[in-house]
Design a protein around this motif. Structure first.
Motif, PDB file in Angstrom:
ATOM      1  N   ALA A  62       0.648  -1.283  -0.020  1.00  0.00           N
ATOM      2  CA  ALA A  62      -0.103  -0.175  -0.100  1.00  0.00           C
ATOM      3  C   ALA A  62       0.839   1.086   0.046  1.00  0.00           C
ATOM      4  N   GLY A  63       0.416   2.241  -0.936  1.00  0.00           N
ATOM      5  CA  GLY A  63       1.242   3.458  -1.026  1.00  0.00           C
ATOM      6  C   GLY A  63       2.046   3.559  -1.992  1.00  0.00           C
ATOM      7  N   LEU A  64       2.626   2.355  -2.670  1.00  0.00           N
ATOM      8  CA  LEU A  64       3.740   2.311  -3.364  1.00  0.00           C
ATOM      9  C   LEU A  64       3.524   3.098  -4.602  1.00  0.00           C
ATOM     10  N   ASP A  65       2.089   2.919  -4.929  1.00  0.00           N
ATOM     11  CA  ASP A  65       1.804   3.569  -6.486  1.00  0.00           C
ATOM     12  C   ASP A  65       1.853   5.240  -6.202  1.00  0.00           C
ATOM     13  N   ASP A  66       1.416   5.602  -5.096  1.00  0.00           N
ATOM     14  CA  ASP A  66       1.547   7.095  -4.813  1.00  0.00           C
ATOM     15  C   ASP A  66       3.034   7.628  -4.694  1.00  0.00           C
ATOM     16  N   ALA A  67       3.661   6.783  -4.082  1.00  0.00           N
ATOM     17  CA  ALA A  67       5.081   7.260  -3.587  1.00  0.00           C
ATOM     18  C   ALA A  67       6.025   7.035  -4.791  1.00  0.00           C
ATOM     19  N   TYR A  68       5.758   5.979  -5.811  1.00  0.00           N
ATOM     20  CA  TYR A  68       6.739   5.982  -6.747  1.00  0.00           C
ATOM     21  C   TYR A  68       6.205   6.050  -8.318  1.00  0.00           C
ATOM     22  N   GLY A  69       4.929   6.216  -8.274  1.00  0.00           N
ATOM     23  CA  GLY A  69       4.379   6.106  -9.652  1.00  0.00           C
ATOM     24  C   GLY A  69       4.775   5.153 -10.451  1.00  0.00           C
ATOM     25  N   ARG A  70       5.192   5.573 -11.938  1.00  0.00           N
ATOM     26  CA  ARG A  70       5.270   4.885 -12.669  1.00  0.00           C
ATOM     27  C   ARG A  70       6.511   3.927 -12.700  1.00  0.00           C
ATOM     28  N   ARG A  71       7.399   4.020 -11.407  1.00  0.00           N
ATOM     29  CA  ARG A  71       8.467   3.125 -10.985  1.00  0.00           C
ATOM     30  C   ARG A  71       8.081   1.977 -10.601  1.00  0.00           C
ATOM     31  N   TYR A  72       6.701   1.863 -10.088  1.00  0.00           N
ATOM     32  CA  TYR A  72       6.160   0.431  -9.599  1.00  0.00           C
ATOM     33  C   TYR A  72       5.088   0.077 -10.345  1.00  0.00           C
ATOM     34  N   GLY A  73       4.848  -1.124 -10.763  1.00  0.00           N
ATOM     35  CA  GLY A  73       3.591  -1.582 -11.330  1.00  0.00           C
ATOM     36  C   GLY A  73       3.287  -3.163 -10.848  1.00  0.00           C
ATOM     37  N   PHE A  74       2.077  -3.582 -10.922  1.00  0.00           N
ATOM     38  CA  PHE A  74       1.787  -4.720 -10.430  1.00  0.00           C
ATOM     39  C   PHE A  74       0.933  -5.480 -11.486  1.00  0.00           C
ATOM     40  N   THR A  75       1.043  -6.958 -11.737  1.00  0.00           N
ATOM     41  CA  THR A  75       0.042  -7.457 -12.438  1.00  0.00           C
ATOM     42  C   THR A  75      -0.157  -8.911 -11.653  1.00  0.00           C
ATOM     43  N   LEU A  76      -1.432  -9.292 -11.879  1.00  0.00           N
ATOM     44  CA  LEU A  76      -1.929 -10.526 -11.288  1.00  0.00           C
ATOM     45  C   LEU A  76      -1.468 -11.801 -12.380  1.00  0.00           C
ATOM     46  N   GLY A  77      -0.897 -12.698 -11.954  1.00  0.00           N
ATOM     47  CA  GLY A  77      -0.740 -13.818 -12.724  1.00  0.00           C
ATOM     48  C   GLY A  77       0.151 -14.757 -12.105  1.00  0.00           C
ATOM     49  N   SER A  78       0.338 -16.009 -12.724  1.00  0.00           N
ATOM     50  CA  SER A  78       1.158 -17.112 -12.180  1.00  0.00           C
ATOM     51  C   SER A  78       2.517 -17.327 -12.809  1.00  0.00           C
ATOM     52  N   ILE A  79       3.262 -17.612 -12.292  1.00  0.00           N
ATOM     53  CA  ILE A  79       4.535 -18.062 -12.988  1.00  0.00           C
ATOM     54  C   ILE A  79       4.680 -19.216 -13.724  1.00  0.00           C
ATOM     55  N   THR A  80       3.634 -20.018 -13.543  1.00  0.00           N
ATOM     56  CA  THR A  80       3.480 -21.533 -14.222  1.00  0.00           C
ATOM     57  C   THR A  80       2.881 -21.191 -15.426  1.00  0.00           C
ATOM     58  N   ASP A  81       2.400 -19.851 -15.926  1.00  0.00           N
ATOM     59  CA  ASP A  81       1.599 -19.729 -17.378  1.00  0.00           C
ATOM     60  C   ASP A  81       2.647 -19.215 -18.353  1.00  0.00           C
ATOM     61  N   THR A  82       3.310 -19.960 -19.265  1.00  0.00           N
ATOM     62  CA  THR A  82       4.221 -19.421 -19.940  1.00  0.00           C
ATOM     63  C   THR A  82       3.860 -18.452 -20.628  1.00  0.00           C
ATOM     64  N   ASP A  83       2.481 -18.304 -21.411  1.00  0.00           N
ATOM     65  CA  ASP A  83       2.369 -17.391 -22.336  1.00  0.00           C
ATOM     66  C   ASP A  83       2.236 -16.111 -21.765  1.00  0.00           C
ATOM     67  N   PHE A  84       1.596 -16.201 -20.549  1.00  0.00           N
ATOM     68  CA  PHE A  84       1.570 -14.858 -19.746  1.00  0.00           C
ATOM     69  C   PHE A  84       2.905 -14.272 -19.413  1.00  0.00           C
ATOM     70  N   VAL A  85       3.780 -15.218 -18.974  1.00  0.00           N
ATOM     71  CA  VAL A  85       5.218 -14.745 -18.654  1.00  0.00           C
ATOM     72  C   VAL A  85       5.802 -14.032 -19.603  1.00  0.00           C
ATOM     73  N   ASP A  86       5.416 -14.664 -20.651  1.00  0.00           N
ATOM     74  CA  ASP A  86       6.269 -14.309 -22.124  1.00  0.00           C
ATOM     75  C   ASP A  86       5.723 -12.853 -22.461  1.00  0.00           C
ATOM     76  N   ARG A  87       4.519 -12.616 -22.367  1.00  0.00           N
ATOM     77  CA  ARG A  87       4.056 -11.552 -22.762  1.00  0.00           C
ATOM     78  C   ARG A  87       4.390 -10.405 -21.745  1.00  0.00           C
ATOM     79  N   LEU A  88       4.641 -10.630 -20.476  1.00  0.00           N
ATOM     80  CA  LEU A  88       5.378  -9.536 -19.535  1.00  0.00           C
ATOM     81  C   LEU A  88       6.376  -9.500 -19.902  1.00  0.00           C
ATOM     82  N   PHE A  89       7.414 -10.154 -20.211  1.00  0.00           N
ATOM     83  CA  PHE A  89       8.777 -10.154 -20.586  1.00  0.00           C
ATOM     84  C   PHE A  89       8.644  -9.225 -21.811  1.00  0.00           C
ATOM     85  N   SER A  90       7.752  -9.408 -22.794  1.00  0.00           N
ATOM     86  CA  SER A  90       8.246  -8.701 -24.007  1.00  0.00           C
ATOM     87  C   SER A  90       7.680  -7.376 -23.789  1.00  0.00           C
ATOM     88  N   GLN A  91       6.782  -7.055 -23.111  1.00  0.00           N
ATOM     89  CA  GLN A  91       6.346  -5.711 -22.846  1.00  0.00           C
ATOM     90  C   GLN A  91       7.293  -4.883 -21.702  1.00  0.00           C
TER      91      GLN A  91
END
Ligand SMILES: NC(=O)c1ccc[n+]([C@@H]2O[C@H](COP(=O)([O-])OP(=O)(O)OC[C@H]3O[C@@H](n4cnc5c(N)ncnc54)[C@H](O)[C@@H]3O)[C@@H](O)[C@H]2O)c1
Length: 336
Positions: free
Chosen positions: A45-74
């Protein structure tokens, strides 16, 4: 630098994200977390406000290859720090499968994608439990040369992940490091774990449940000292190497209970004893001279100070831990 942190909504991961954003003003962190019962966005809590675009969150599993691949490419991370895991030994006895899926297959999925995107460092967070256990009274310690000898589904799944990390280094040349750490304590730790469990029970005048083998010992490290160790390893550690991170401070479960009761001014009569957990390791102790000598790491928080600070944090964050109380499992069921 751009860091992809997995499991950053858990105990150590959230402390690490706070530590890193505060210390390195230019760096960006993306946090990938499945938000299992152990993940809690309130830890961040508070990190979005304190650090703006320097911090981001995404919901997903490390077991999901396609999802992890998309995240790396972006996000295009330079470094990945892998904290994501099923981490509670007692739960691994009830449902081992999820431990192997997350801890082993999840790590291998991340390794595959990391290799494809040519990252500069894959740092994996491991545990002293991979080395098995030690007799209660012996002068032996676990060094980086000690063979892997895990005793539980949790430690076996973590040991498997370590071996996968090292294999990707040997076979594909992936730049990797591993930190092998003892028991951590500090803010934002789920109250299913020993120290916050005992603190929360004692605050509420409820029984502190100790296993019959309450003389079993653990080595305890303040979470911020672990974060500093990971920082040093990422920046100065040698690729392909494993570094033990321990405090040399051993305390039995009984001693922990006594210290917490004493800090809070509660009676000894709150201690109760239940049958032992299957495969309950007696003791672990790490030889941490390598990280001290090669990277200059040293302990900054002694156990007495760290425990008092931690008790203070739980007193001041009652609402935070009361929300997670419903996810606790009963530790008194093994004899039934
Ligand atoms: N806590 C300790 O004392 C200790 C000691 C040594 C090593 N470790 C290791 O450090 C790491 C972090 O431990 P912790 O105590 O913070 O654990 P934790 O249980 O508090 O947090 C684990 C996090 O991983 C997330 N997660 C679980 N499955 C996931 C998945 N499939 N995909 C993405 N995220 C997922 C959870 O939601 C949670 O936020 C673990 O790898 C653990 O093995 C912990």
């Amino acid at each position: 630098m751009r860091l992809l942190v997995t499991g950053g909504a858990g105990f150590i991961g959230s402390n690490f994200i706070r530590y890193w954003l505060e210390k390195y003003g230019e760096d960006e962190i993306f946090n990938l977390d499945l938000l299992t019962y152990a993940g809690n966005l309130e830890n961040l809590a508070g990190l979005d406000d304190a650090y703006g675009r320097r911090y981001g969150f995404t919901l997903g599993s490390i077991t999901d290859t396609d999802f992890v691949d998309r995240l790396f490419s972006q996000f295009k991370p330079d470094v990945i720090v892998n904290f994501a895991a099923e981490s509670h030994n007692s739960r691994a006895i009830l449902n081992p499968t999820i431990f192997f899926q997350t801890n082993l297959i999840g790590t291998q999925t991340l390794l595959d994608v990391a290799q494809k995107y040519e990252i500069s460092r894959f740092h994996h967070v491991s545990t002293c439990e991979i080395y098995g256990d030690l007799p209660l009274n012996s002068a032996e310690t676990f060094s980086e040369q000690t063979s892997y000898r895990p005793n539980t589904p949790y430690s076996a799944s973590k040991a498997g992940a370590d071996l996968a990390v090292l294999a990707y280094h040997q076979t594909f040349g992936l730049p990797v490091t591993i930190s092998v750490c003892c028991n951590n304590y500090g803010p934002y730790q789920n109250i299913e774990k020993l120290i916050p469990l005992f603190i929360s029970k004692a605050i509420c005048n409820q029984p502190l449940t100790l296993y019959k083998s309450s003389q079993n010992k653990r080595e305890w490290l303040a979470v911020e000292d672990h974060c500093r160790a990971i920082d040093l390893i990422i920046r100065q550690g040698k690729s392909g190497e494993r570094y033990n991170v321990g405090s040399q401070t051993e305390k039995s479960v009984e001693e922990i209970a006594d210290s917490i009761l004493q800090i809070l001014g509660k009676p000894q009569s709150l201690k109760t004893y239940v049958p032992d957990r299957p495969g309950h390791d007696r003791r672990y102790l790490l030889d941490s001279r390598k990280i001290q000598q090669e990277l200059g790491w040293k302990l900054e928080t002694d156990f007495e100070t760290g425990l008092k600070n931690t008790v203070g944090w739980y007193i001041n964050h009652r609402q935070w831990w009361q929300q997670s109380q419903s996810s606790q499992i009963r530790e008194d069921r093994w004899g039934k």
